[in-house]
Motif scaffolding. Structure first.
Motif, PDB file in Angstrom:
ATOM      1  N   ARG A  53       4.734 -35.328  -5.441  1.00 17.40           N
ATOM      2  CA  ARG A  53       5.960 -36.085  -5.735  1.00 17.40           C
ATOM      3  C   ARG A  53       5.668 -37.572  -5.906  1.00 17.40           C
ATOM      4  O   ARG A  53       6.194 -38.220  -6.808  1.00 17.40           O
ATOM      5  N   SER A  54       4.826 -38.122  -5.046  1.00 17.76           N
ATOM      6  CA  SER A  54       4.483 -39.539  -5.127  1.00 17.76           C
ATOM      7  C   SER A  54       3.774 -39.866  -6.442  1.00 17.76           C
ATOM      8  O   SER A  54       4.110 -40.849  -7.121  1.00 17.76           O
ATOM      9  N   LEU A  55       2.801 -39.047  -6.804  1.00 19.54           N
ATOM     10  CA  LEU A  55       2.090 -39.257  -8.069  1.00 19.54           C
ATOM     11  C   LEU A  55       3.029 -39.093  -9.266  1.00 19.54           C
ATOM     12  O   LEU A  55       2.959 -39.869 -10.229  1.00 19.54           O
ATOM     13  N   ASN A  56       3.902 -38.109  -9.199  1.00 21.52           N
ATOM     14  CA  ASN A  56       4.857 -37.899 -10.279  1.00 21.52           C
ATOM     15  C   ASN A  56       5.805 -39.094 -10.410  1.00 21.52           C
ATOM     16  O   ASN A  56       6.134 -39.505 -11.533  1.00 21.52           O
ATOM     17  N   ASN A  57       6.221 -39.680  -9.284  1.00 20.24           N
ATOM     18  CA  ASN A  57       7.078 -40.869  -9.334  1.00 20.24           C
ATOM     19  C   ASN A  57       6.369 -42.023 -10.037  1.00 20.24           C
ATOM     20  O   ASN A  57       6.991 -42.754 -10.828  1.00 20.24           O
ATOM     21  N   ASP A  58       5.073 -42.183  -9.757  1.00 14.85           N
ATOM     22  CA  ASP A  58       4.297 -43.221 -10.444  1.00 14.85           C
ATOM     23  C   ASP A  58       4.256 -42.961 -11.953  1.00 14.85           C
ATOM     24  O   ASP A  58       4.419 -43.887 -12.757  1.00 14.85           O
ATOM     25  N   LEU A  59       4.045 -41.707 -12.331  1.00 13.45           N
ATOM     26  CA  LEU A  59       4.019 -41.362 -13.756  1.00 13.45           C
ATOM     27  C   LEU A  59       5.367 -41.607 -14.423  1.00 13.45           C
ATOM     28  O   LEU A  59       5.435 -42.091 -15.562  1.00 13.45           O
ATOM     29  N   GLU A  60       6.434 -41.309 -13.720  1.00 14.72           N
ATOM     30  CA  GLU A  60       7.771 -41.551 -14.260  1.00 14.72           C
ATOM     31  C   GLU A  60       8.032 -43.045 -14.439  1.00 14.72           C
ATOM     32  O   GLU A  60       8.685 -43.456 -15.400  1.00 14.72           O
ATOM     33  N   ARG A  61       7.520 -43.872 -13.520  1.00 19.77           N
ATOM     34  CA  ARG A  61       7.663 -45.327 -13.671  1.00 19.77           C
ATOM     35  C   ARG A  61       6.920 -45.813 -14.908  1.00 19.77           C
ATOM     36  O   ARG A  61       7.422 -46.652 -15.657  1.00 19.77           O
ATOM     37  N   ILE A  62       5.712 -45.305 -15.117  1.00 21.76           N
ATOM     38  CA  ILE A  62       4.943 -45.661 -16.314  1.00 21.76           C
ATOM     39  C   ILE A  62       5.723 -45.270 -17.556  1.00 21.76           C
ATOM     40  O   ILE A  62       5.851 -46.055 -18.509  1.00 21.76           O
ATOM     41  N   LYS A  63       6.263 -44.059 -17.565  1.00 23.85           N
ATOM     42  CA  LYS A  63       7.052 -43.581 -18.703  1.00 23.85           C
ATOM     43  C   LYS A  63       8.250 -44.495 -18.949  1.00 23.85           C
ATOM     44  O   LYS A  63       8.538 -44.851 -20.097  1.00 23.85           O
ATOM     45  N   ALA A  64       8.927 -44.901 -17.887  1.00 21.87           N
ATOM     46  CA  ALA A  64      10.105 -45.770 -18.031  1.00 21.87           C
ATOM     47  C   ALA A  64       9.717 -47.114 -18.649  1.00 21.87           C
ATOM     48  O   ALA A  64      10.425 -47.630 -19.526  1.00 21.87           O
ATOM     49  N   TYR A  65       8.596 -47.692 -18.205  1.00 26.69           N
ATOM     50  CA  TYR A  65       8.140 -48.954 -18.792  1.00 26.69           C
ATOM     51  C   TYR A  65       7.861 -48.799 -20.283  1.00 26.69           C
ATOM     52  O   TYR A  65       8.232 -49.650 -21.094  1.00 26.69           O
ATOM     53  N   LEU A  66       7.206 -47.707 -20.652  1.00 27.46           N
ATOM     54  CA  LEU A  66       6.876 -47.499 -22.065  1.00 27.46           C
ATOM     55  C   LEU A  66       8.123 -47.244 -22.896  1.00 27.46           C
ATOM     56  O   LEU A  66       8.225 -47.734 -24.030  1.00 27.46           O
ATOM     57  N   LEU A  67       9.069 -46.497 -22.354  1.00 32.46           N
ATOM     58  CA  LEU A  67      10.327 -46.273 -23.070  1.00 32.46           C
ATOM     59  C   LEU A  67      11.084 -47.584 -23.258  1.00 32.46           C
ATOM     60  O   LEU A  67      11.669 -47.822 -24.325  1.00 32.46           O
ATOM     61  N   THR A  68      11.058 -48.435 -22.245  1.00 28.57           N
ATOM     62  CA  THR A  68      11.698 -49.749 -22.379  1.00 28.57           C
ATOM     63  C   THR A  68      11.028 -50.553 -23.482  1.00 28.57           C
ATOM     64  O   THR A  68      11.703 -51.182 -24.302  1.00 28.57           O
ATOM     65  N   ALA A  69       9.700 -50.526 -23.519  1.00 26.69           N
ATOM     66  CA  ALA A  69       8.967 -51.259 -24.549  1.00 26.69           C
ATOM     67  C   ALA A  69       9.274 -50.726 -25.952  1.00 26.69           C
ATOM     68  O   ALA A  69       9.289 -51.484 -26.926  1.00 26.69           O
TER      69      ALA A  69
END
Length: 73
Positions: A53-69
């Protein structure tokens, strides 16, 4: 990758080095994740669900940053 970025994608000169760095880090992360998977299979021992879950949360944060960009107007 930099030549690939220049030829395939329309990214700014400022973005090129950081995108290149991210692509390299993702390659390392994929190889590391594959090693974790192989170890779990060989040991017949899954990684803890809380760690997943912790690793997946990190991946989701990365995804959110890229989607924002990608959505900047």
């Amino acid at each position: 990758l930099q030549m690939l970025l220049n030829n395939m994608f329309d990214v700014s000169q400022r973005q090129e080095p950081v995108i290149d760095m991210l692509a390299d880090l993702l390659d390392e992360a994929k190889a590391t994740a594959a090693a974790i998977s192989d170890n779990a299979i060989e040991e017949h021992r899954p990684i803890p669900k809380d760690l997943l879950r912790s690793l997946n949360n990190d991946l989701e944060r990365i995804k959110a940053y890229l989607l924002t960009a990608a959505d900047v107007a």
